[in-house]
Design an enzyme around this catalytic site. Structure first.
Site, PDB file in Angstrom:
ATOM      1  N   TYR A  65      -2.172  -1.304  10.795  1.00 17.69           N
ATOM      2  CA  TYR A  65      -2.242  -1.743   9.396  1.00 17.69           C
ATOM      3  C   TYR A  65      -1.053  -1.222   8.578  1.00 17.69           C
ATOM      4  O   TYR A  65      -0.429  -1.988   7.830  1.00 17.69           O
ATOM      5  CB  TYR A  65      -3.557  -1.235   8.791  1.00 17.69           C
ATOM      6  CG  TYR A  65      -3.665  -1.372   7.294  1.00 17.69           C
ATOM      7  CD1 TYR A  65      -4.085  -2.568   6.714  1.00 17.69           C
ATOM      8  CD2 TYR A  65      -3.377  -0.308   6.440  1.00 17.69           C
ATOM      9  CE1 TYR A  65      -4.199  -2.694   5.337  1.00 17.69           C
ATOM     10  CE2 TYR A  65      -3.486  -0.426   5.066  1.00 17.69           C
ATOM     11  CZ  TYR A  65      -3.899  -1.619   4.519  1.00 17.69           C
ATOM     12  OH  TYR A  65      -4.013  -1.741   3.159  1.00 17.69           O
TER      13      TYR A  65
ATOM     14  N   SER B  26       0.843  -1.206   0.000  1.00 20.90           N
ATOM     15  CA  SER B  26       0.000   0.000   0.000  1.00 20.90           C
ATOM     16  C   SER B  26       0.866   1.239   0.000  1.00 20.90           C
ATOM     17  O   SER B  26       2.027   1.192   0.440  1.00 20.90           O
ATOM     18  CB  SER B  26      -0.868   0.009   1.258  1.00 20.90           C
ATOM     19  OG  SER B  26      -1.526   1.241   1.403  1.00 20.90           O
TER      20      SER B  26
HETATM   21  P1  NAD Z   1     -11.229  -6.407   0.063  1.00 23.44           P
HETATM   22  O1  NAD Z   1     -12.002  -6.324   1.326  1.00 23.44           O
HETATM   23  O2  NAD Z   1     -11.977  -6.566  -1.181  1.00 23.44           O
HETATM   24  O3  NAD Z   1     -10.164  -7.568   0.142  1.00 23.44           O
HETATM   25  C1  NAD Z   1      -9.565  -7.999   1.311  1.00 23.44           C
HETATM   26  C2  NAD Z   1      -9.823  -9.485   1.430  1.00 23.44           C
HETATM   27  O4  NAD Z   1      -9.051 -10.006   2.494  1.00 23.44           O
HETATM   28  C3  NAD Z   1     -11.257  -9.850   1.758  1.00 23.44           C
HETATM   29  O5  NAD Z   1     -12.029 -10.007   0.578  1.00 23.44           O
HETATM   30  C4  NAD Z   1     -11.100 -11.154   2.504  1.00 23.44           C
HETATM   31  O6  NAD Z   1     -11.413 -12.244   1.682  1.00 23.44           O
HETATM   32  C5  NAD Z   1      -9.629 -11.226   2.829  1.00 23.44           C
HETATM   33  N1  NAD Z   1      -9.381 -11.514   4.242  1.00 23.44           N
HETATM   34  C6  NAD Z   1      -9.278 -10.662   5.276  1.00 23.44           C
HETATM   35  N2  NAD Z   1      -9.032 -11.346   6.399  1.00 23.44           N
HETATM   36  C7  NAD Z   1      -8.959 -12.660   6.076  1.00 23.44           C
HETATM   37  C8  NAD Z   1      -8.727 -13.852   6.792  1.00 23.44           C
HETATM   38  N3  NAD Z   1      -8.487 -13.834   8.116  1.00 23.44           N
HETATM   39  N4  NAD Z   1      -8.732 -15.020   6.120  1.00 23.44           N
HETATM   40  C9  NAD Z   1      -8.976 -15.061   4.786  1.00 23.44           C
HETATM   41  N5  NAD Z   1      -9.193 -13.957   4.062  1.00 23.44           N
HETATM   42  C10 NAD Z   1      -9.187 -12.780   4.706  1.00 23.44           C
HETATM   43  O7  NAD Z   1     -10.345  -5.097   0.042  1.00 23.44           O
HETATM   44  P2  NAD Z   1      -9.127  -4.648  -0.900  1.00 23.44           P
HETATM   45  O8  NAD Z   1      -8.988  -3.200  -0.641  1.00 23.44           O
HETATM   46  O9  NAD Z   1      -9.259  -5.133  -2.272  1.00 23.44           O
HETATM   47  O10 NAD Z   1      -7.883  -5.355  -0.221  1.00 23.44           O
HETATM   48  C11 NAD Z   1      -6.957  -6.110  -0.964  1.00 23.44           C
HETATM   49  C12 NAD Z   1      -5.558  -5.656  -0.633  1.00 23.44           C
HETATM   50  O11 NAD Z   1      -5.387  -4.312  -1.037  1.00 23.44           O
HETATM   51  C13 NAD Z   1      -5.208  -5.696   0.836  1.00 23.44           C
HETATM   52  O12 NAD Z   1      -3.920  -6.228   0.994  1.00 23.44           O
HETATM   53  C14 NAD Z   1      -5.189  -4.235   1.237  1.00 23.44           C
HETATM   54  O13 NAD Z   1      -4.330  -3.995   2.304  1.00 23.44           O
HETATM   55  C15 NAD Z   1      -4.690  -3.614  -0.040  1.00 23.44           C
HETATM   56  N6  NAD Z   1      -4.905  -2.181  -0.200  1.00 23.44           N
HETATM   57  C16 NAD Z   1      -6.167  -1.673  -0.289  1.00 23.44           C
HETATM   58  C17 NAD Z   1      -6.324  -0.310  -0.460  1.00 23.44           C
HETATM   59  C18 NAD Z   1      -7.696   0.309  -0.594  1.00 23.44           C
HETATM   60  O14 NAD Z   1      -7.808   1.536  -0.548  1.00 23.44           O
HETATM   61  N7  NAD Z   1      -8.742  -0.453  -0.755  1.00 23.44           N
HETATM   62  C19 NAD Z   1      -5.216   0.526  -0.546  1.00 23.44           C
HETATM   63  C20 NAD Z   1      -3.950  -0.032  -0.451  1.00 23.44           C
HETATM   64  C21 NAD Z   1      -3.802  -1.386  -0.282  1.00 23.44           C
END
Ligand code: NAD
Ligand code: MG
Length: 334
Positions: free
Chosen positions: A239, A226
């Site tokens: 986080y 991120s």
């Molecule tokens: P999202 O909620 O769609 O995806 C996160 C997923 O993590 C969930 O769908 C879930 O299936 C999984 N998860 C969480 N805890 C779990 C567990 N204990 N066991 C199994 N699965 C688990 O959200 P996203 O934003 O697409 O997140 C995906 C990645 O992107 C993450 O690593 C997040 O840190 C990163 N990210 C997101 C953003 C943002 O603004 N959305 C920004 C930077 C980085």
């Protein structure tokens, strides 16, 4: 032999003439290039106005949230991502493949020709079913493996099961994560801190260890880190440090696995419209103006990062390892 290598003055001049002729007809050739390859013309799209902008409706879902219940609905490439066979024959496992960036990567991988296994939590079955149907619609093998990544035994089982059902593994995407915003460090309990560390740091450690014996030269590991790794906001104390750790393991493992021919890279998104944000990842105040701080005045959509996950997995990205590819709408440091 010597005669073959000798270029006569007449050949040079003749060659030049042909070159000039080619230059003269070049505009005609360019104009028909799209027809020759059957490519559709790519219309210019203004990144600033391409997707929804804040203000967004106040909305909150119980963690882990569902993409299908968000307003507006995120774009994971369901209708827009077009593949071109870049990952034909690959076998991929994506954690958090039901929604957000993981789902965008799953759709793109299937359209590029890969068989795909996704992991998600049982509460996300509804989102996962849609992804499985989309992968199958491409004629690819789709494997659904629900389960909690905080459990070491499950991480091992997840990888073994993916390998068994896919018939191997060559792309591992460690994408799942937990993000819960807390205004103060004083509000973070040890249980919460541990939950975030287990999901974001331990799970990749366990899945990578389980996957390594299966990964052949040419395989890849991709982590989702991120912009928070480099420029943390005050409400994401726990986080943000896991994302710094993710960025860091990409770089150490790239060095460790380089000699084995296994590449390790990371993707660093900025603010992206996903369930993570509406299920405790952001305060309502932040959510309603989500993405307004970017140069486009809007959050990114998961599909806008899909091609990065493809690029990092494809053979033609073979010199990229230990890299973090950013996509943050103008901020971030990688
Ligand atoms: P999202 O909620 O769609 O995806 C996160 C997923 O993590 C969930 O769908 C879930 O299936 C999984 N998860 C969480 N805890 C779990 C567990 N204990 N066991 C199994 N699965 C688990 O959200 P996203 O934003 O697409 O997140 C995906 C990645 O992107 C993450 O690593 C997040 O840190 C990163 N990210 C997101 C953003 C943002 O603004 N959305 C920004 C930077 C980085
Ligand atoms: Mg989800």
């Amino acid at each position: 032999m010597e005669k073959d290598n000798t270029i006569s003055r007449r050949q040079v001049i003749g060659g030049l003439g042909a070159g000039l002729a080619a230059v003269a007809v070049a505009p005609v050739v360019d104009a028909t290039a799209s027809d020759k390859h059957n490519y559709a013309v790519q219309k210019l799209e203004d990144p600033a106005s391409k997707y929804p902008k804040p203000p967004f409706k106040s909305q909150s879902q119980p963690w882990p949230g569902l993409a299908g219940k968000m307003e507006p609905q995120p774009d994971h490439g369901e209708k827009s991502y077009k593949g071109s066979g870049r990952l034909m024959g690959r076998k991929a496992l994506i954690t958090g493949g039901d929604s957000g960036m993981g789902r965008a990567a799953a759709i793109a991988y299937a359209r590029e020709g890969a068989d795909v296994a996704i992991n998600y939590l049982p509460a996300e079955e509804q989102d996962a079913k849609e992804v499985i149907a989309l992968i199958k619609a491409e004629g690819r093998k789709a494997v659904a493996i629900p389960g909690d990544l905080r459990d070491e035994a499950f991480c091992k089982k997840l990888v073994d099961e993916a390998v068994r059902q896919l018939g191997g593994l060559d792309i591992l995407v460690n994408n799942a994560a937990r993000q819960q915003a807390h205004e103060s460090i004083m509000d973070i309990t040890s249980e919460n801190f541990d939950w975030t560390m287990k999901t974001n740091i331990y799970a990749p450690f366990w899945t990578i260890k389980a996957a390594l014996p299966y990964l052949q030269p040419g395989s890849v590991i991709i982590a989702t880190t991120s912009e928070q790794a480099y420029d943390p906001t005050p409400d994401l104390y726990d986080y943000a440090q896991t994302k710094a750790a993710t960025m860091n393991y990409v770089k150490s493992l790239a060095k460790q696995f380089g000699p084995k021919g296994i590449r390790v890279n990371g993707v660093a998104p900025g603010p992206i419209w996903t369930p993570l944000q509406v299920s405790g990842g952001a305060s309502q105040e932040k959510l309603m103006k989500f993405g307004s701080q970017t140069v486009f005045g809007r959050p990114g959509q998961p599909v806008e990062l899909a091609s990065i996950y493809v690029q990092l997995a494809a053979n033609d990205g073979s010199f990229a390892t230990g890299q973090i590819y950013g996509s943050s709408g103008g901020a971030g440091q990688p």
